[in-house]
Write a protein that holds these residues in place. Structure first.
Motif, PDB file in Angstrom:
ATOM      1  N   ALA C 195       0.620  -1.314   0.202  1.00  0.00           N
ATOM      2  CA  ALA C 195       0.053   0.115  -0.036  1.00  0.00           C
ATOM      3  C   ALA C 195       0.750   1.390   0.078  1.00  0.00           C
ATOM      4  CB  ALA C 195      -1.020   0.027   1.159  1.00  0.00           C
ATOM      5  N   ALA C 227      -6.925  -2.090   0.632  1.00  0.00           N
ATOM      6  CA  ALA C 227      -5.804  -1.337   1.175  1.00  0.00           C
ATOM      7  C   ALA C 227      -5.239  -0.398  -0.058  1.00  0.00           C
ATOM      8  CB  ALA C 227      -4.489  -2.335   1.462  1.00  0.00           C
ATOM      9  N   ALA C 230      -7.429   2.538  -0.492  1.00  0.00           N
ATOM     10  CA  ALA C 230      -7.269   3.863   0.732  1.00  0.00           C
ATOM     11  C   ALA C 230      -6.068   4.256   0.325  1.00  0.00           C
ATOM     12  CB  ALA C 230      -7.400   2.907   2.289  1.00  0.00           C
ATOM     13  N   ALA C 234      -5.411   7.982   0.178  1.00  0.00           N
ATOM     14  CA  ALA C 234      -4.480   8.753   1.188  1.00  0.00           C
ATOM     15  C   ALA C 234      -3.402   9.555   0.499  1.00  0.00           C
ATOM     16  CB  ALA C 234      -3.783   7.724   2.113  1.00  0.00           C
TER      17      ALA C 234
ATOM     18  N   ALA D 231      -4.384   6.361   5.371  1.00  0.00           N
ATOM     19  CA  ALA D 231      -3.022   5.648   5.290  1.00  0.00           C
ATOM     20  C   ALA D 231      -3.056   4.441   6.317  1.00  0.00           C
ATOM     21  CB  ALA D 231      -1.919   6.637   5.510  1.00  0.00           C
ATOM     22  N   SER D 233      -5.245   2.831   7.879  1.00  0.00           N
ATOM     23  CA  SER D 233      -5.998   1.767   7.439  1.00  0.00           C
ATOM     24  C   SER D 233      -5.378   0.890   6.309  1.00  0.00           C
ATOM     25  CB  SER D 233      -7.354   2.448   7.081  1.00  0.00           C
ATOM     26  OG  SER D 233      -8.124   1.430   6.610  1.00  0.00           O
ATOM     27  N   ALA D 234      -4.968   1.670   5.315  1.00  0.00           N
ATOM     28  CA  ALA D 234      -4.310   0.861   4.371  1.00  0.00           C
ATOM     29  C   ALA D 234      -3.122   0.055   4.863  1.00  0.00           C
ATOM     30  CB  ALA D 234      -3.946   2.107   3.195  1.00  0.00           C
ATOM     31  N   GLY D 235      -2.253   0.715   5.326  1.00  0.00           N
ATOM     32  CA  GLY D 235      -1.014  -0.056   5.985  1.00  0.00           C
ATOM     33  C   GLY D 235      -1.376  -1.185   6.745  1.00  0.00           C
TER      34      GLY D 235
END
Lengths: 266, 266, 266, 266
Positions: C195, C227, C230, C234, D231, D233-235
């Protein structure tokens, strides 16, 4: 002692052996006197010159300086934006310097100073056909390097970073890929900012390093020339010696051995 | 020629001058004969030894090897996990080697081999009080390095990466911060994998480099020793010469100048 | 909430607005069912397909899957080594998919999977002349990207790293230079492994990200699709928000202020 | 949708579940109004406050702002240089905020803002003994993090880079080593400059991210807060999904398959 200049390990380009793997440029030098001292300290045997400078020959010229120090002149095609321009400039350089070696530069614009890949290949083909020994300045694209070698170039000279930036080698994997694929010598050209950059280039398997402003614009050009000479030698030796592998885990002593081997922890 | 060993630029620790900025370790060497050749080629004047090895003295020992080559022995406290252990080991080393210099290692465990910061400071204080010249192996924390210097250590020796990994200098900013803050010499200790790592350490301002397995476990230890000697010299010269600044943009010639200066593009 | 899909900030290519900046590929998916779930979770509105797969149409096909989810198909020229091959494949794709959009790939060999810069420019010119909306997969050379835009391509799609490596963005400066110079949208294509790579691409100023195996070969493709969705959001938001500058020194409180501002230390 | 806030995947510290893995700081905010909007957008449920600010309670205060938004206050010991100072400040914070949670900071000086490892461990032990739930801000030394966990801290909060620098994670291997070794949650604290830094922290296995100025001093703090929420959440999703391995070689299609699988090249 400590540095092996390449007497026993010459850089061979187009069948000719050079006793140093450091190729110098002359740009950025504030004076000929300072340039001469730096070139001598560097141990270089091959130095690029722009045509205009060569043409301004005679006593006190770069040309005369190189002759005096028995450094071979490598005329370049700096400032050329098209294949046609570069071919013409190369021919003038051949006349002026009485050499068919040429550092081929075809840049896309005078801000990025990056090579134009399409014009570069075109110019290389023309010059090879015309009997030149062509050393092209290229970006770090492995496929472009392959095309240039396939076109008959005597070496390929990828950049580590854009000219004059001193950023070192931005994409070491590309340089390594060019080396792995290469059928001709690979010279790192552009990007070197300090000694470790030159050592890294050699450790990646480059056959030589070409640099100018990292020395000519350093605070003390002579001392930096000495640094670069040692760095190229260090990187070459390290490559040939075979470095230890990178390990993600610390190399611990074996518990069973007591402390006997613990001194590998120094 | 080419390499200036530090005759005119010695590494001074605790008032004593060393003619080489490369400190060697002995761990990982498969044989004493190979080790001797590598140490000689490296030009080192100071080499760490683990106590157990020193105690196994006599002819054919590391101890005898160092004596013969007039290399100063630096006993270490490898394998110690507590301040108390390290202090005891240091005292035994002082007896065995007849020197009050000690490379202080207090590691937290035998997997990570990382220093224990709290025990390390404690041991350093005790040994300094007892008259030792203490060279502590530390992590790359600038505050811990400051504490060790404040405690009276004669140098600080931060790691570039964990022992034996050959990963180079993982956090150059920390090493630079330690150098900027330092009141005593800074020796990079651990992490060096190849020549450019050693050059980089010196360019960051380290006063010396300590390494072992990068040489002893290299494919050709003698050649790698030569590479490291040249790399330390190159990095030191580059630091003192003053490198060109890193630039985000290419350094283009001025259009108004025609091609006169274009050869700074090499 | 939390993620703004690009409803109010569409990716516009050749005058058409896409509601997601994440373009997906279909390679590497072990099953159509898993692929469908991942594509839906990703929020993508544009997905590449290889011609062979498109031709194998009918119920249960990728073609049908995309139709059902109202995802636009972007035929590619994967597996083409010459401009002639790529042009022919593009024409077949136009027939099969009833779209003049094409992801243009001309690779140099099937080991490196790197683009052939000369053939790529040639194919792009031909296809643009023939009315295609051309989205070329290119290396990260800013000059090549410029040539492709100048040739009339609707976007440029530089690699971050070679296909399938998951190494992320090896030379961020090149991607930033392509963005700065671009007259058309820039889509990062190839190299994304996780991500943060996708977020970084957007922070560098890319207009979108194209990826396949990072999702299709992840342990849990649906979760990784989420992921990536998002992460692209982001990175886009972070780019538009304007990040704090990188500072070499800690941002210390002013001593004169007592502790009043010290909580900027969190 | 798109972002899973941690409702089904809470961050549990000392037995208490937080619905967001993003912990915010309040330093650097130019106004309370702007701060409130950013905190709401971030989704945070835990926010650090310096004692002085807490004491300046009442309407229009940070304290009131957090109450209103049902964000838990985490008092810190910013500005403390010794264990004794930090312990005293923690006790005042406990009174003022009616919580025994404390973000423990003991910095070595107000230029580097780096933690003092020795004073930090000492303060942590004292506070744990006194019944506090201690979340210490620490450097990225794995051994120090272990000591803090062993001392009974409820989490460890290593820096990615010095406070306020926005340099991201300077030594990812150290963060990964802390995570691998950890018996308590690991929160990345300090260094985050942009969204990809936060995603990277989570991909390395951190359980949460603490940041302040990356949001409060961004050009558009509310948009950056949204970026950071996505970010993190993505990570987190990327970590749990299981990323593809990094490969040195391109993942080429099998020649025997014709072009069938070539679309894994996207």
């Amino acid at each position: 002692m400590g540095v092996t200049d390449s007497a026993d390990d010459p850089l061979v380009i187009a069948g000719e052996a050079l006793g140093s793997r450091l190729i110098m440029g002359t740009g950025g030098a504030p004076s000929l006197t300072g340039l001469e001292a730096a070139l001598r300290e560097s141990g270089t045997e091959l130095t690029t010159v722009a045509l205009r400078r060569v043409q301004a020959g005679g006593e006190g010229s770069i040309w005369e300086l190189l002759q005096r120090n028995r450094i071979r002149a490598l005329p370049n095609t700096a400032g050329c934006f098209t294949a046609a321009d570069a071919v013409l400039t190369a021919k003038l350089g051949r006349e002026a310097c009485a050499t068919d070696w040429v550092k081929l530069e075809v840049i896309a614009d005078d801000v990025s100073l990056l090579p134009d890949p399409v014009e570069l290949v075109s110019a290389a083909r023309t010059l090879v056909d015309d009997g030149f020994t062509v050393l092209p300045y290229t970006n770090d694209d492995p496929i472009l390097a392959r095309k240039l070698a396939d076109a008959g170039c005597a070496a390929v000279m990828p950049l580590g970073a854009p000219i004059g930036t001193g950023l070192g080698i931005l994409n070491p994997r590309n340089i390594a890929a060019i080396v792995d694929d290469a059928t001709v010598p690979v010279i790192l050209d552009a990007g070197v900012g300090t000694a470790s950059d030159a050592a890294t280039a050699m450790e990646l398997g480059c056959d030589g390093v070409l640099l100018a402003t990292a020395v000519t614009r350093a605070g003390d050009p002579v001392r930096m020339a000495r640094a670069m000479r040692a760095a190229v030698s260090a990187g070459r030796d390290a490559r040939l010696a075979g470095r230890i592998p990178r390990r993600e885990e610390a190399l611990a002593s074996s518990p069973a051995d007591g402390r006997v081997n613990l001194d590998l922890a120094l």
